[in-house]
Design an enzyme around this catalytic site. Structure first.
Site, PDB file in Angstrom:
ATOM      1  N   SER A 113       0.863  -1.189   0.000  1.00 35.11           N
ATOM      2  CA  SER A 113       0.000   0.000   0.000  1.00 35.11           C
ATOM      3  C   SER A 113       0.895   1.233   0.000  1.00 35.11           C
ATOM      4  O   SER A 113       1.784   1.357   0.840  1.00 35.11           O
ATOM      5  CB  SER A 113      -0.869   0.003   1.259  1.00 35.11           C
ATOM      6  OG  SER A 113      -1.347   1.313   1.477  1.00 35.11           O
ATOM      7  N   HIS A 132      -1.369  -1.554  -4.071  1.00 35.36           N
ATOM      8  CA  HIS A 132      -2.632  -1.357  -3.355  1.00 35.36           C
ATOM      9  C   HIS A 132      -2.847   0.143  -3.155  1.00 35.36           C
ATOM     10  O   HIS A 132      -2.001   0.837  -2.583  1.00 35.36           O
ATOM     11  CB  HIS A 132      -2.556  -2.079  -2.006  1.00 35.36           C
ATOM     12  CG  HIS A 132      -3.806  -2.041  -1.199  1.00 35.36           C
ATOM     13  ND1 HIS A 132      -4.855  -2.931  -1.374  1.00 35.36           N
ATOM     14  CD2 HIS A 132      -4.192  -1.208  -0.193  1.00 35.36           C
ATOM     15  CE1 HIS A 132      -5.809  -2.650  -0.507  1.00 35.36           C
ATOM     16  NE2 HIS A 132      -5.450  -1.605   0.223  1.00 35.36           N
ATOM     17  N   ASP A 186      -5.198   3.077  -1.652  1.00 31.45           N
ATOM     18  CA  ASP A 186      -6.218   3.341  -0.638  1.00 31.45           C
ATOM     19  C   ASP A 186      -6.898   4.676  -0.888  1.00 31.45           C
ATOM     20  O   ASP A 186      -6.328   5.737  -0.616  1.00 31.45           O
ATOM     21  CB  ASP A 186      -5.561   3.345   0.746  1.00 31.45           C
ATOM     22  CG  ASP A 186      -5.160   1.948   1.194  1.00 31.45           C
ATOM     23  OD1 ASP A 186      -6.042   1.065   1.206  1.00 31.45           O
ATOM     24  OD2 ASP A 186      -3.977   1.751   1.516  1.00 31.45           O
ATOM     25  N   MET A 190      -9.699   7.231   0.152  1.00 25.63           N
ATOM     26  CA  MET A 190     -10.512   7.568   1.333  1.00 25.63           C
ATOM     27  C   MET A 190     -11.208   8.911   1.125  1.00 25.63           C
ATOM     28  O   MET A 190     -10.606   9.835   0.577  1.00 25.63           O
ATOM     29  CB  MET A 190      -9.621   7.665   2.574  1.00 25.63           C
ATOM     30  CG  MET A 190      -8.822   6.412   2.841  1.00 25.63           C
ATOM     31  SD  MET A 190      -7.942   6.532   4.414  1.00 25.63           S
ATOM     32  CE  MET A 190      -6.905   5.067   4.324  1.00 25.63           C
ATOM     33  N   MET A 192     -12.467   3.212   0.069  1.00 28.29           N
ATOM     34  CA  MET A 192     -13.062   3.462   1.383  1.00 28.29           C
ATOM     35  C   MET A 192     -13.874   4.742   1.246  1.00 28.29           C
ATOM     36  O   MET A 192     -13.551   5.790   1.818  1.00 28.29           O
ATOM     37  CB  MET A 192     -11.951   3.586   2.436  1.00 28.29           C
ATOM     38  CG  MET A 192     -11.360   2.223   2.803  1.00 28.29           C
ATOM     39  SD  MET A 192      -9.735   2.360   3.557  1.00 28.29           S
ATOM     40  CE  MET A 192      -8.724   2.493   2.097  1.00 28.29           C
ATOM     41  N   MET A 228     -10.566  -6.756   6.417  1.00 23.79           N
ATOM     42  CA  MET A 228      -9.845  -5.667   7.094  1.00 23.79           C
ATOM     43  C   MET A 228      -9.375  -6.176   8.450  1.00 23.79           C
ATOM     44  O   MET A 228     -10.186  -6.632   9.267  1.00 23.79           O
ATOM     45  CB  MET A 228     -10.746  -4.447   7.283  1.00 23.79           C
ATOM     46  CG  MET A 228     -11.035  -3.669   6.008  1.00 23.79           C
ATOM     47  SD  MET A 228      -9.583  -3.189   5.054  1.00 23.79           S
ATOM     48  CE  MET A 228      -8.672  -2.188   6.238  1.00 23.79           C
TER      49      MET A 228
HETATM   50  C1  DX5 Z   1      -6.066   1.159   6.041  1.00 18.29           C
HETATM   51  C2  DX5 Z   1      -5.658   0.847   4.629  1.00 18.29           C
HETATM   52  C3  DX5 Z   1      -4.460  -0.013   4.513  1.00 18.29           C
HETATM   53  C4  DX5 Z   1      -3.207   0.594   5.101  1.00 18.29           C
HETATM   54  C5  DX5 Z   1      -2.370  -0.513   5.637  1.00 18.29           C
HETATM   55  O1  DX5 Z   1      -7.270   1.799   6.047  1.00 18.29           O
HETATM   56  O2  DX5 Z   1      -6.710   0.196   3.947  1.00 18.29           O
HETATM   57  O3  DX5 Z   1      -4.238  -0.445   3.185  1.00 18.29           O
HETATM   58  O4  DX5 Z   1      -2.449   1.321   4.164  1.00 18.29           O
HETATM   59  O5  DX5 Z   1      -1.323   0.044   6.326  1.00 18.29           O
HETATM   60  P1  DX5 Z   1      -0.493  -0.765   7.401  1.00 18.29           P
HETATM   61  O6  DX5 Z   1       0.144  -1.925   6.679  1.00 18.29           O
HETATM   62  O7  DX5 Z   1       0.499   0.249   7.864  1.00 18.29           O
HETATM   63  O8  DX5 Z   1      -1.441  -1.201   8.454  1.00 18.29           O
HETATM   64 ZN    ZN Z   2      -6.265  -0.802   1.979  1.00 16.88          ZN
END
Ligand code: DX5
Ligand code: ZN
Length: 214
Positions: free
Chosen positions: A7, A32, A34, A36, A67, A136
């Site tokens: 990510s 990946h 993310d 938001m 998200m 998750m």
């Molecule tokens: C959290 C994200 C993850 C995040 C994971 O809401 O969906 O993809 O980047 O980060 P780590 O590996 O640091 O928990």
């Molecule tokens: Zn994620």
């Protein structure tokens, strides 16, 4: 071998191209991404225009984790930006089956993500239609959080649901996955792990990606 989807949430955004080329060199199977919206989760990141720009300098498949509330409004934008997998949250869309079918109609893979508190039973009647389930393992919104232990059981259970029904569904986990816990989490039944801070905290990112190959 488990596939790794780094990510970029914890990456240096002023140097995103170099960061992604390092992930590629380390053997990342997906990137990946993310997304938001500050509504579904208490944080805002980036949207389709940023993803479209990143698409220019890598061919690694894009695993886009939405998200955002009512994701069905933006599916086409993310397809046009170059997504290969689009994952929506079960909690964010009222007509989940319709949203899954919409994603697949564009020729990309459809994933469904579940927050830690959401039971697997909500997937009972859509599991046959999805390409990927994202468990998750932290509450979504931020990188660098602690892995939630009860999600281990959840991964084992979705693995047995998929095996029992003989489905071709990938199982992915996201959040709190680090070098010191990833092996036992993978052994619960995962196909793909998402790792953010566990990669970008390293001095040598290329080598760190390789260390997650298991
Ligand atoms: C959290 C994200 C993850 C995040 C994971 O809401 O969906 O993809 O980047 O980060 P780590 O590996 O640091 O928990
Ligand atoms: Zn994620």
């Amino acid at each position: 071998m488990v596939q790794i989807a780094p990510s970029i949430l914890s990456a240096d955004f002023s140097n995103l191209k170099d960061e992604i080329l390092k992930l590629e060199k380390g053997g990342a199977d997906y990137i990946h991404l993310d997304v938001m919206d500050g509504i579904f989760v208490p944080n805002i990141t980036f949207g389709a225009p940023v993803i479209k720009n990143i698409r220019k300098f890598t061919d690694i498949p894009f695993d886009v984790h939405l998200m955002i509330d009512k994701p069905e409004r933006y599916i086409k934008d993310f397809v046009d930006a170059g997504a290969d997998i689009i994952t929506v949250h079960q909690e964010a869309t009222t007509h989940l089956h319709r949203t899954i079918e919409m994603i697949k109609s564009f020729g990309v893979k459809a994933g469904v993500a579940l927050n830690p508190a959401t039971p697997l039973e909500t997937l009972e009647y859509v599991l046959d239609y999805v390409d990927l389930v994202l468990i998750m393992t932290v509450n979504p919104g931020f990188g660098g959080q602690k892995f939630i232990d009860s999600t281990r059981r959840k991964i084992k259970k979705i693995k047995s649901m998929v095996t029992e029904r003989d489905l071709n569904v990938l199982i992915e986990a996201d959040g709190g996955i680090k070098l010191d816990n990833f092996r036992e989490i993978v052994d619960c039944g995962l196909d793909i792990i998402v790792v953010g801070s566990g990669i970008f905290e390293a001095d040598d990112i290329v080598e760190r990606v390789r260390m997650f190959k298991y």
